[in-house]
Design a protein around this motif. Structure first.
Motif, PDB file in Angstrom:
ATOM      1  N   ALA A 266      -0.372  -8.840 -12.689  1.00 32.75           N
ATOM      2  CA  ALA A 266       0.768  -8.451 -11.862  1.00 32.75           C
ATOM      3  C   ALA A 266       0.392  -7.341 -10.891  1.00 32.75           C
ATOM      4  CB  ALA A 266       1.926  -7.993 -12.748  1.00 32.75           C
ATOM      5  N   THR A 267      -0.380  -6.364 -11.372  1.00 32.51           N
ATOM      6  CA  THR A 267      -0.804  -5.255 -10.518  1.00 32.51           C
ATOM      7  C   THR A 267      -1.687  -5.745  -9.382  1.00 32.51           C
ATOM      8  OG1 THR A 267      -0.677  -3.729 -12.391  1.00 32.51           O
ATOM      9  CG2 THR A 267      -1.953  -3.019 -10.490  1.00 32.51           C
ATOM     10  N   ALA A 268      -2.571  -6.685  -9.686  1.00 29.72           N
ATOM     11  CA  ALA A 268      -3.425  -7.261  -8.641  1.00 29.72           C
ATOM     12  C   ALA A 268      -2.585  -8.041  -7.631  1.00 29.72           C
ATOM     13  CB  ALA A 268      -4.487  -8.164  -9.259  1.00 29.72           C
ATOM     14  N   TYR A 269      -1.591  -8.773  -8.123  1.00 32.01           N
ATOM     15  CA  TYR A 269      -0.681  -9.486  -7.224  1.00 32.01           C
ATOM     16  C   TYR A 269       0.069  -8.499  -6.330  1.00 32.01           C
ATOM     17  CZ  TYR A 269      -1.024 -14.162  -9.381  1.00 32.01           C
ATOM     18  OH  TYR A 269      -1.442 -15.395  -9.810  1.00 32.01           O
ATOM     19  N   LEU A 270       0.460  -7.381  -6.910  1.00 32.13           N
ATOM     20  CA  LEU A 270       1.183  -6.370  -6.142  1.00 32.13           C
ATOM     21  C   LEU A 270       0.326  -5.861  -4.994  1.00 32.13           C
ATOM     22  CD1 LEU A 270       4.006  -5.020  -6.496  1.00 32.13           C
ATOM     23  CD2 LEU A 270       2.819  -3.121  -7.589  1.00 32.13           C
ATOM     24  N   GLU A 271      -0.936  -5.618  -5.272  1.00 33.72           N
ATOM     25  CA  GLU A 271      -1.867  -5.161  -4.231  1.00 33.72           C
ATOM     26  C   GLU A 271      -2.049  -6.228  -3.158  1.00 33.72           C
ATOM     27  OE1 GLU A 271      -4.380  -2.150  -2.688  1.00 33.72           O
ATOM     28  OE2 GLU A 271      -2.936  -2.138  -4.342  1.00 33.72           O
TER      29      GLU A 271
ATOM     30  N   TRP B 286       4.721 -10.520  -4.176  1.00 30.20           N
ATOM     31  CA  TRP B 286       5.796  -9.896  -4.941  1.00 30.20           C
ATOM     32  C   TRP B 286       6.318 -10.802  -6.053  1.00 30.20           C
ATOM     33  CZ3 TRP B 286       4.348  -5.668  -3.191  1.00 30.20           C
ATOM     34  CH2 TRP B 286       4.255  -5.356  -1.837  1.00 30.20           C
ATOM     35  N   SER B 287       6.530 -12.060  -5.756  1.00 33.35           N
ATOM     36  CA  SER B 287       7.094 -12.974  -6.760  1.00 33.35           C
ATOM     37  C   SER B 287       6.134 -13.143  -7.938  1.00 33.35           C
ATOM     38  CB  SER B 287       7.423 -14.334  -6.132  1.00 33.35           C
ATOM     39  OG  SER B 287       6.248 -14.952  -5.621  1.00 33.35           O
ATOM     40  N   GLY B 288       4.839 -13.262  -7.642  1.00 31.51           N
ATOM     41  CA  GLY B 288       3.854 -13.376  -8.713  1.00 31.51           C
ATOM     42  C   GLY B 288       3.812 -12.118  -9.563  1.00 31.51           C
ATOM     43  N   ALA B 289       3.892 -10.962  -8.909  1.00 30.21           N
ATOM     44  CA  ALA B 289       3.873  -9.697  -9.643  1.00 30.21           C
ATOM     45  C   ALA B 289       5.081  -9.583 -10.562  1.00 30.21           C
ATOM     46  CB  ALA B 289       3.837  -8.528  -8.658  1.00 30.21           C
ATOM     47  N   ARG B 290       6.264  -9.925 -10.040  1.00 29.39           N
ATOM     48  CA  ARG B 290       7.482  -9.849 -10.865  1.00 29.39           C
ATOM     49  C   ARG B 290       7.381 -10.772 -12.066  1.00 29.39           C
ATOM     50  NH1 ARG B 290      10.877 -10.542  -5.362  1.00 29.39           N
ATOM     51  NH2 ARG B 290      10.685  -8.398  -4.606  1.00 29.39           N
TER      52      ARG B 290
ATOM     53  N   HIS C 244       1.774   2.907  -5.800  1.00 27.44           N
ATOM     54  CA  HIS C 244       2.397   3.042  -7.120  1.00 27.44           C
ATOM     55  C   HIS C 244       3.919   3.051  -7.021  1.00 27.44           C
ATOM     56  CE1 HIS C 244       3.716   5.296 -10.764  1.00 27.44           C
ATOM     57  NE2 HIS C 244       2.846   4.493 -11.324  1.00 27.44           N
ATOM     58  N   ALA C 245       4.449   3.593  -5.943  1.00 32.52           N
ATOM     59  CA  ALA C 245       5.901   3.640  -5.790  1.00 32.52           C
ATOM     60  C   ALA C 245       6.487   2.226  -5.708  1.00 32.52           C
ATOM     61  CB  ALA C 245       6.276   4.439  -4.545  1.00 32.52           C
ATOM     62  N   ARG C 246       5.789   1.324  -5.024  1.00 32.65           N
ATOM     63  CA  ARG C 246       6.261  -0.058  -4.963  1.00 32.65           C
ATOM     64  C   ARG C 246       6.209  -0.692  -6.359  1.00 32.65           C
ATOM     65  NH1 ARG C 246       8.357  -4.146  -1.213  1.00 32.65           N
ATOM     66  NH2 ARG C 246       8.882  -5.694  -2.763  1.00 32.65           N
ATOM     67  N   PHE C 247       5.180  -0.362  -7.104  1.00 30.00           N
ATOM     68  CA  PHE C 247       5.050  -0.826  -8.484  1.00 30.00           C
ATOM     69  C   PHE C 247       6.288  -0.432  -9.291  1.00 30.00           C
ATOM     70  CE2 PHE C 247       3.913   0.974 -12.670  1.00 30.00           C
ATOM     71  CZ  PHE C 247       3.503  -0.153 -13.362  1.00 30.00           C
ATOM     72  N   CYS C 248       6.715   0.822  -9.158  1.00 25.61           N
ATOM     73  CA  CYS C 248       7.882   1.308  -9.897  1.00 25.61           C
ATOM     74  C   CYS C 248       9.147   0.584  -9.462  1.00 25.61           C
ATOM     75  CB  CYS C 248       8.035   2.810  -9.701  1.00 25.61           C
ATOM     76  SG  CYS C 248       6.730   3.777 -10.495  1.00 25.61           S
ATOM     77  N   TYR C 249       9.261   0.301  -8.164  1.00 26.54           N
ATOM     78  CA  TYR C 249      10.442  -0.424  -7.691  1.00 26.54           C
ATOM     79  C   TYR C 249      10.492  -1.826  -8.304  1.00 26.54           C
ATOM     80  CZ  TYR C 249      13.781  -2.810  -4.703  1.00 26.54           C
ATOM     81  OH  TYR C 249      14.852  -3.546  -4.257  1.00 26.54           O
ATOM     82  N   GLU C 250       9.353  -2.491  -8.367  1.00 23.78           N
ATOM     83  CA  GLU C 250       9.320  -3.835  -8.938  1.00 23.78           C
ATOM     84  C   GLU C 250       9.697  -3.814 -10.415  1.00 23.78           C
ATOM     85  OE1 GLU C 250       9.146  -6.560  -7.331  1.00 23.78           O
ATOM     86  OE2 GLU C 250       8.628  -5.691  -5.390  1.00 23.78           O
ATOM     87  N   LEU C 251       9.260  -2.779 -11.130  1.00 20.73           N
ATOM     88  CA  LEU C 251       9.663  -2.658 -12.533  1.00 20.73           C
ATOM     89  C   LEU C 251      11.158  -2.402 -12.637  1.00 20.73           C
ATOM     90  CD1 LEU C 251       6.839  -0.623 -14.307  1.00 20.73           C
ATOM     91  CD2 LEU C 251       7.227  -3.078 -14.283  1.00 20.73           C
ATOM     92  N   ALA C 252      11.690  -1.565 -11.748  1.00 15.56           N
ATOM     93  CA  ALA C 252      13.134  -1.309 -11.756  1.00 15.56           C
ATOM     94  C   ALA C 252      13.900  -2.608 -11.533  1.00 15.56           C
ATOM     95  CB  ALA C 252      13.487  -0.295 -10.667  1.00 15.56           C
TER      96      ALA C 252
END
Length: 239
Positions: free
Chosen positions: A105-110, A114-118, A150-158
């Motif tokens: 998911a983290t690699a997808y985020l980079e 977005w959909s794959g990461a979620r 990292h901030a985008r990572f946190c938003y996706e977790l939220a």
């Protein structure tokens, strides 16, 4: 065991000496190589770590942790496509590895997928609800929990916690996203899942507080939507 203790106490070079000592005296190669690679990765020696992890999958092609760890070091080296390939191999070998899904998911985020990461973060949370609440530094599995964004990572977790109906965790990760400089309100305006929270007083307040932390001069007027003014408190007299 001595190497693990030294690594836990932040003596990585000494830990490596003990792991190598164990290797020379017939210790199990695959777990020791994984530990040595993770220790080198923690020291910032990416090439050395990659050498160890490649040796792991050479010795044991179906070692899921070895593939995951190779993906982790390649992710750190900026080779996202290789990392994604390796993480997928790890998942194919062990579908229940929560860290493997989290890393993918983290690699997808980079990669802005977005959909794959979620999807992968959701799977990781389903497999291990506490995966983001603890570290895994003493094991043989590398877990990459941070990215340059990292901030985008946190938003996706939220967003994931919002879907799950967990307001406490959702607000926690929204706060981290906002404090990291991510424009939470702007993202929500284009997000069908989060849009209804855009005017939620709790969200407006956390955005306001995050701006205050970052700038030291944020005001309520700068936050879209209306926040009730703070009630005036009588001045406390000190004797």
């Amino acid at each position: 065991m001595a190497g693990d203790v030294l690594r836990a106490r932040r003596f990585p070079q000494d830990a490596l000496d003990y792991y190598m000592y164990a290797m020379r005296r017939g210790g199990k190669e695959v777990p020791l190589l994984n530990k040595m690679g993770i220790t080198e990765l923690g020291l910032g020696h990416s090439q050395r770590a990659r050498t160890y992890f490649k040796e792991v999958i050479k010795l044991k092609k179906k070692d899921a942790e070895g593939w995951n760890n190779l993906g982790a070091v390649e992710y750190v080296m900026g080779e996202e496509s290789n990392a994604i390939f390796d993480y997928k191999r790890a998942i194919k070998l062990d579908k229940k590895g929560a860290s493997f899904h989290s890393n993918l998911a983290t690699a997808y985020l980079e990669d802005k997928n977005w959909s794959g990461a979620r999807r992968e973060y959701a799977i990781a949370l389903r497999l291990d609800p506490e995966i983001f609440d603890r570290s895994n530094s003493l094991g043989v599995t590398a877990r990459m929990l941070t990215t340059d964004d990292h901030a985008r990572f946190c938003y996706e977790l939220a967003r994931i916690f919002a879907v799950r109906g967990d307001d406490v965790q959702m607000l926690h990760y929204l706060t981290m996203a906002s404090e990291g400089g991510f424009d939470v309100l702007e993202a929500m305006s284009h997000d069908q899942v989060m849009e209804h929270l855009r005017k939620d007083p709790r969200v407006l307040l956390l955005v306001h507080n995050a701006r205050a932390l970052r700038t030291g001069r944020a005001s309520v007027e700068n936050v879209p939507g209306a926040l009730p003014p703070l009630s005036s408190q009588p001045e406390v007299q000190h004797e």
